[in-house]
Design an enzyme around this catalytic site. Structure first.
Site, PDB file in Angstrom:
ATOM      1  CD  GLN C 201      38.298  33.870  38.345  1.00 56.56           C
ATOM      2  OE1 GLN C 201      38.806  34.817  37.766  1.00 56.56           O
ATOM      3  NE2 GLN C 201      37.027  33.514  38.164  1.00 56.56           N
ATOM      4  N   GLY C 242      42.192  43.505  40.488  1.00 57.04           N
ATOM      5  CA  GLY C 242      41.291  42.387  40.242  1.00 57.04           C
ATOM      6  C   GLY C 242      41.650  41.579  39.012  1.00 57.04           C
ATOM      7  CG  HIS C 243      38.982  38.399  38.009  1.00 55.31           C
ATOM      8  ND1 HIS C 243      38.146  37.299  38.055  1.00 55.31           N
ATOM      9  CD2 HIS C 243      38.171  39.457  38.165  1.00 55.31           C
ATOM     10  CE1 HIS C 243      36.905  37.688  38.219  1.00 55.31           C
ATOM     11  NE2 HIS C 243      36.888  39.003  38.310  1.00 55.31           N
ATOM     12  CG  ASN C 244      40.218  38.587  33.208  1.00 55.58           C
ATOM     13  OD1 ASN C 244      39.935  37.821  34.109  1.00 55.58           O
ATOM     14  ND2 ASN C 244      40.456  38.169  31.996  1.00 55.58           N
TER      15      ASN C 244
END
Lengths: 370, 370, 370
Positions: C201, C242-244
């Protein structure tokens, strides 16, 4: 440190992929990776989900990782049957590692009896206790605590403030995200007539190779022996693993899951976010536990379950459709009873206390509104 | 430091238990504690759960803590009406405390105005602020933050990276597991037409004696007065206690429970994992809140509740059996309606969006599979 | 440092409120703020909730912030249409900031290439990496980690042990409670035939102005671009983002909520405690998500939903009333079937495994009784 860049042909070599250039297209310098929608002319993109295939026509990406069938749709293609993991590998080639320091900082506190392998890095304010054995190339960021007699395999990374209590064992290539806590004392308490009695937890935690533990996640040590997490398993942020739990290989445990003490989880199990697993259970290999599931009994191998308490996946989906129709069902039964001359069931009114709680909370959150 | 060992007769004395030796059996050296299944000839085991009584015949344990009725089944027995807490006490005799340092480290930062009692230990990289008063024999591990004007009773242990914000009071013998945060600012926000307004939280946290706070658990300070946790209560990992909450004595709050602001919890309450309690409620003494329960109204003393929203325990169990039969119930009602000539309820189809979400997620987690 | 005090007239000026004194009442020194029930003669109280209006007659508070209609009921009133946020502002005037240090500690580790604005404070054992840019008046408490190339706006506060991984951007006036982790590596993993493959990531986190992040909360960095939290939004303790994910302005995300990767949340959204949001969803502006809700599909703007999976608020309340009557409904349908001569549905018995799990757990928690 400038970011890495590669000739596309060099990338193809590193990834072991076939490079397909459209007539007249040339090798170019690739400077980064991106989604198809956001890519620029020196970026590498990918197509895995057919839903986005139309983006191949409009993307500005200099090159795209695709399946064979799409190779002709782009100027420069790297061809593979499985684009997503290949793209993951590509990202790795452009990733700058976190951190900016190497060596053993004089601002760290490393016990003289600790044995650090070649190429380890220990940042300022990291604490490494007596008897610790660290493999080659481990990195310990600021604020970490590595308790006495811990053992770390080669290439482990402990991000800031990760904590390993005494006697924790990590295999090679483990990654602990910031704030992860391994080996805290499990929740061993019993009620007696004299009050709550604490049961000291004198076991430890054993973690296999290439395990990842998420930020602020917690894995408690065993009462007497070992809490075990096997190789390849990944825990997401804020996950809780209780004392004496054993988790098999290659499990994916998503954020905020809780696994109670003494439960044994097989290999290749997936648990979705916020699921809760009771103690002393067997969760079979290859099973899938749904989001917010409440598991209170053994789960067979390969099962897919959801809900709280869990039911099989199909029942879960079906009930999700039926629950909104429950009020109507009660009315229908009342109507049937009336027709048959039965005394009808009492009229259902909304639960006043629950409505009152929602009301109070909604007005706190939206004063003047609903 | 070698692990402690004891003659069995000495152990009997320390635990206050009667030692019963079979004819010809002798006093031995006990070197550790273990489960019956894993014990070796110099280990002490125990039998509390009758389910495992058959293990008495096969165990290699040198001695076993048992109830009177089983004393004749083993070579060397320590007899008690309540084996489990006795075993807990025995574990304590063999437990090596965590840590490897004593004294006040020159690598710690301790304000000159802080008053530390005799025998305190403060590790490297621990921070102790002005006006702190610490009792005798407290231990502060690396990375801890003890804010200004905190008061700690005798014998408190703060494991690595525990945080006490200003003015926190701990009674004697408290234990904070790694990463616990006491006294952070509660979630005091209000929506106004001008946007979100923050309500500063200027109260503090008061914790009684012998309270344990789990790893990465959070107890917020009060808006104006005190958030209170009374003596003997134990919080597990990742628990959240909101501002102005008051918790009574000897409560057991299991992992990942959340208790919202201003709720008052009585004594001897047990909350199972991942339960959620709304704000401004009264949770009666001796009550039991089930796993993943959602409490939205006051709970009477001694009640046992489960589900979200909560219902009494028996209804919760009964509904758990009925929910898998809900699709069938809808079909039966449709059949009755047909027989009576009613227009039937619409056929129930699975919720497409939910099925789509599961589908997408399952294929991400198991590419090529279900 | 003595606590601040103010003449009441001076307070009225600072808050911009009309001061109404009863005949014969004088200006006084106000030394603190309090609830009406607990106030003393030099305290300032407030009345927002009409439920507590009777306390105006009995309070000892020297002055009270009230709506115009109540101004005559107290000796000294500060009048406003909206007492609660005004009281919040008053609290701020009496709040002593946390902390006891100013300047750049020689016990901190600040990279020479980091640029700190005027008036910054960096405590002992804080780590500030290369290329960091910090605005004016930022405070970094002990144990914090500010990774390379982070950017902080003016007036940010990082409480003890907050972590910002490389490249994190904070707007002005942000507050990170103890243990917050920004920019850890998102849960990017894919299952392949060769085992679990990690997807690095390499994105970052961007946070707007006046955002608050709760204790031990986690916001993961994006896979490639940015995870975004917009201005004014507040996250409570132990929240997971969470990511994004992209979150809009002025959202209130209560404790232990989890928002999965790539979900987009609008402005002015409120999520109650322990709610879970699946990935790749759109949560419309102004919507409200109930406690413990399980969101698995897009939520329209302004919607109010509850339950898992979510249903609209009214259905949720209605079902909460009906669920305790489910056993009775099954009996009624059986009775109808009997009357019509159908084969009745099988008698429902409690789920034995669930009852067994509860039984075992209850006896562990309450030995000797239920």
């Amino acid at each position: 440190m400038p970011a890495p860049t590669y000739r596309l042909s060099e990338l193809a070599g590193k990834l072991g992929l076939k490079l397909v250039l459209r007539e007249g297209a040339e090798d170019i310098e690739i400077t980064g990776v991106s989604s198809l929608a956001e890519a620029g002319p020196s970026d590498l993109g990918f197509l895995a989900n057919p839903k986005y295939a139309s983006q191949l026509a409009t993307t500005k990406a200099g090159a795209v990782i695709v399946k064979e069938e799409h190779a002709g749709e782009v100027e420069r293609a790297l061809v593979t049957p499985d684009p997503y993991p290949m793209f993951a590998q590509a990202i790795g080639l452009f990733a700058k590692p976190q951190g900016s320091f190497s060596g053993i900082s004089h601002l760290a506190c490393v016990d003289p009896s600790a044995g650090l392998g070649e190429g380890c890095t220990v940042y300022p304010f990291a604490y490494v206790g007596p008897g610790v054995v660290m493999g080659r190339g481990c990195t310990v960021f600021p604020g970490c605590y590595v308790g006495e007699d811990c053992e770390l395999g080669d290439g482990c990374t402990l991000y800031p403030r990760a904590v390993l209590m005494a006697g924790t064992k990590l295999g090679e290539g483990c990654v602990l995200q910031p704030g992860a806590v391994i080996g805290a004392e499990g929740f061993g308490f019993a009620r007696t007539p004299a009050g709550i009695k604490k049961v000291p937890q004198i076991g430890h935690v054993e973690i296999g190779g290439h395990v990842e533990i998420g930020a602020n996640a917690c894995v408690d040590r065993a009462a007497l022996s070992a809490t075990v997490i096997s190789s390849g398993t990944c825990l997401d942020n804020l996950v809780q693993v209780g004392h004496n739990v054993r988790i098999g290989k290659d499990c994916l445990i998503v954020s905020q899951v809780g696994i109670s003490g003494s439960t044994h989880v097989g290999d290749n199990v997936t648990m979705a976010g916020q699921a809760g697993i009771s103690g002393h259970l067997q969760i079979g290999s290859g099973s899938t536990i749904g989001p917010q599931a409440g598991v209170a009994k053994d789960i067979p191998e390969g099962a897919v379950v959801g809900g709280s308490p869990t039911v099989d996946y199909n029942t879960y989906l079906r009930n999700a459709t039926l629950m909104p129709k429950l009020p109507e069902l009660f009315k229908r039964v009342s109507r049937i009873e009336q027709e048959l001359g039965h005394k009808p069931m009492a009229e259902s009114k909304p639960d006043r206390s629950l409505a009152a709680m929602w009301s109070r909370w909604l007005s706190m959150m939206h004063p003047g509104g609903k």
